[in-house]
Design a protein around this motif. Structure first.
Motif, short mmCIF file in Angstrom:
data_model
loop_
_atom_site.label_atom_id
_atom_site.label_comp_id
_atom_site.label_asym_id
_atom_site.label_seq_id
_atom_site.Cartn_x
_atom_site.Cartn_y
_atom_site.Cartn_z
N PHE A 172 0.85 -1.19 0.00
CA PHE A 172 0.00 0.00 0.00
C PHE A 172 0.88 1.23 0.00
CE2 PHE A 172 -2.84 -3.18 2.01
CZ PHE A 172 -3.83 -3.16 1.05
N PHE A 214 -10.74 8.04 3.03
CA PHE A 214 -11.39 9.33 2.85
C PHE A 214 -11.49 9.98 4.22
CE2 PHE A 214 -13.04 6.12 -0.01
CZ PHE A 214 -12.81 6.68 -1.26
N GLN A 247 -3.16 3.41 4.94
CA GLN A 247 -3.65 2.20 4.28
C GLN A 247 -3.10 0.95 4.98
OE1 GLN A 247 -2.22 3.37 0.35
NE2 GLN A 247 -4.34 3.12 -0.42
N ASP A 276 -9.12 2.20 0.39
CA ASP A 276 -9.38 3.57 -0.03
C ASP A 276 -9.73 4.39 1.21
OD1 ASP A 276 -9.17 3.19 -2.96
OD2 ASP A 276 -10.85 1.83 -2.59
N SER A 278 -7.66 -3.74 -1.86
CA SER A 278 -7.58 -2.29 -1.97
C SER A 278 -8.05 -1.66 -0.67
CB SER A 278 -8.39 -1.77 -3.16
OG SER A 278 -9.76 -1.94 -2.92
N ALA A 307 -12.46 4.56 5.85
CA ALA A 307 -11.71 3.75 4.90
C ALA A 307 -12.59 2.60 4.43
CB ALA A 307 -10.44 3.20 5.53
#
Length: 134
Positions: free
Chosen positions: A5, A83, A10, A81, A79, A87
């Motif tokens: 990552f 914000f 992450q 992601d 993955s 997450a």
């Protein structure tokens, strides 16, 4: 194998997810409550029911760990992601296990939502999206 990552955040979120998975895979249930938000919500495949609250969700993980024998488990295509303080984690899984004398092989996508609260990342929402059997 741990996915690569780009950010430390992450990696932190992924580490919390790995603690959750260790709980049901290896019976490492002692610290499970630290990873689940008090309002954790699990929505099983089909979205026809809801398991609400950290205690109820932890019991689900504990029941699986107690009654299932896992033969193999693999993760791929992960993955994370992020914000702000939220997450979304998704990854593909393949799980082979035996429960009550019956063997199962599940493949699909696992999706979690985490929030950063009380100085730690906590799982707040989860669903599984099974891949149709051919």
């Amino acid at each position: 194998m741990t996915p690569a990552f780009a950010t430390e955040v992450q990696r932190q979120v992924w580490a919390v997810l790995q603690r959750i998975n260790a709980a049901w895979l290896r019976g490492e249930l002692d610290n499970l409550s630290e990873t689940l938000h008090e309002r954790m919500l699990v929505v099983p495949p089909g979205f026809t029911q809801r398991i609400e609250g950290a205690v109820s969700c932890a019991e689900g993980y504990q029941d699986f760990a107690r009654t299932a024998t896992v033969q193999s488990y693999e993760e791929s295509d992960a993955s994370v992601d992020v914000f702000g303080a939220t997450a979304v984690v998704s990854y593909r899984y393949r799980l082979t296990y035996t429960m009550e004398g019956t063997s199962y092989q599940d493949t699909g996508n696992d999706v979690y939502v985490f929030v950063f609260e009380d100085d730690r990342w906590q799982a707040v929402w989860r669903t599984l999206v099974p891949v149709a059997k051919e």
